[in-house]
Design an enzyme around this catalytic site. Structure first.
Site, PDB file in Angstrom:
ATOM      1  N   GLU A 168       0.812  -1.524   0.086  1.00 28.80           N
ATOM      2  CA  GLU A 168       0.096  -0.068   0.102  1.00 28.80           C
ATOM      3  C   GLU A 168       1.565   0.935   0.085  1.00 28.80           C
ATOM      4  OE1 GLU A 168      -2.684   1.965   3.228  1.00 28.80           O
ATOM      5  OE2 GLU A 168      -2.954   0.175   2.630  1.00 28.80           O
ATOM      6  N   GLU A 173      -3.161  12.162   3.291  1.00 27.65           N
ATOM      7  CA  GLU A 173      -4.062  11.832   3.877  1.00 27.65           C
ATOM      8  C   GLU A 173      -3.440  12.543   5.695  1.00 27.65           C
ATOM      9  OE1 GLU A 173      -4.665   7.164   6.514  1.00 27.65           O
ATOM     10  OE2 GLU A 173      -3.043   7.645   5.375  1.00 27.65           O
TER      11      GLU A 173
END
Length: 348
Positions: A168, A173
């Site tokens: 990932e 974020e």
């Protein structure tokens, strides 16, 4: 067939205004995707070993923009794997509720800001995933604005099947009133960076060196971008910006460009990473076999509320009341919108 995805943070600085401190709130983001992955031969980028410096010329392979944006993404409608206070909507429901639409060429993905819900209830939101997957490439995302605010946890990331085995990459974020962006990689294979990412040329500050992730140890290896324009209110006030991640046999690099510093070659759709200078974050394959650690990635954009990270960090955020109380009031979500100018995928 069902694949499970996860998104996890690195060490989390608390958000109190009294100064910078560090916390260890962790969060995981598992999800199923019943439709499965679509993998075709022409979706796979194979680096050309004869090209010098690991920087092959790129051509545009996919482009997501405007009225055609939604036809190439799947809308996730399952329970939020991070235990957030959200109901993820289908495409038809999201469009009917004005949570997914195109305005003046900008693709908007929003959290419901008109309905009252009970304290502890769930608010409608959107989570989308590209129908295509890739192995290596150059990914350029131009955001006009992004969600931010108390209780809000937005993310733009890429992920492969059977987390963490396919890995990932977290590109944009944060949670609550955070003012900085966090970049993180998670791997299933053993991968530990040198102390303080020694010898790695990157502008952001390293945050943890163990990329290897599991449900019991999932902080990942990441960087913190201290530029106040890199996330949230500061990002939006500056007119948004462009995030690029290059993933090839060298490893992974991420660049962040504010609106007034986007390279001309990106604007002209002839991106040349060798001209962009030092990346914001970097993970070289000399420290980890990223050719094996990352594969069959799709892109994901989502906004959840509270949950494993924004909820657990809420007490240190400087936000009022409780996270569940914030979710109940629709007025708190006026800024809970993604504005996507475009996302392009380039291949060699």
């Amino acid at each position: 067939m069902r694949f499970y995805y996860t998104l996890i943070a690195t060490f989390l600085p608390a958000f109190a205004l009294a100064g910078k401190s560090y916390d260890t709130h962790l969060r995981s983001r598992h999800a199923s995707r019943a439709a499965g992955l679509r993998i075709r031969a022409d979706d796979t980028y194979v680096p050309n070993a004869t090209v010098s410096n690991g920087n092959p010329p790129y051509h545009r392979h996919e482009h997501y923009e405007g009225e055609s944006f939604f036809k190439d993404w799947d809308f996730f409608t399952g329970e939020d794997p991070t235990h957030g206070n959200v109901n993820y909507q289908s495409l038809s429901n999201a469009q009917r509720k004005q949570l997914a639409y195109v305005k003046d060429g900008v693709t908007v993905l929003a959290v419901d800001n008109s309905s009252s819900v009970p304290v502890g209830g769930k608010r409608d939101s959107v989570r989308i995933t590209t129908k295509k997957t890739w192995n290596f490439g150059l990914f350029i995302a131009d955001f006009a604005y992004m969600p931010w605010g108390c209780g809000i946890w937005p993310a733009y990331w890429s992920v492969g099947p059977d987390w963490p085995n396919a890995g990932e990459i977290d590109i944009l974020e944060g949670v609550n009133n955070q003012t900085w962006n966090q970049y993180t990689i998670h791997t299933g294979i053993e991968c530990v960076l040198p102390d303080n990412n020694a010898g790695i040329d990157a502008l952001a500050s390293p945050m943890g060196k163990t990329c290897t992730s599991s449900n019991g140890a999932n902080s990942g290896c990441g960087y913190q971008n201290n530029n106040p324009n890199s996330y949230g209110a500061g990002f939006n006030a500056a007119g948004g910006g462009v995030l690029v991640h290059e993933w090839n046999s060298w490893g992974v690099k991420i660049w962040f460009f504010t609106r007034d510093s986007i390279p001309v070659d990106i604007t002209n759709e002839q991106p040349n990473p060798t001209s962009w200078g030092t990346p914001t974050a970097a993970w070289p394959s000399r420290d980890c076999d990223f050719s094996s650690a990352l594969y069959e990635h799709s892109l994901v954009i989502d906004t959840t509320l509270c949950g494993d990270w924004a909820g657990s960090a809420y007490g240190d955020s400087g936000c009022p009341g409780t996270c569940q109380e914030v979710v109940a009031n629709p007025a708190n979500f006026a800024n809970a919108q993604w504005g996507v100018n475009y996302i392009s995928v380039y291949q060699s």
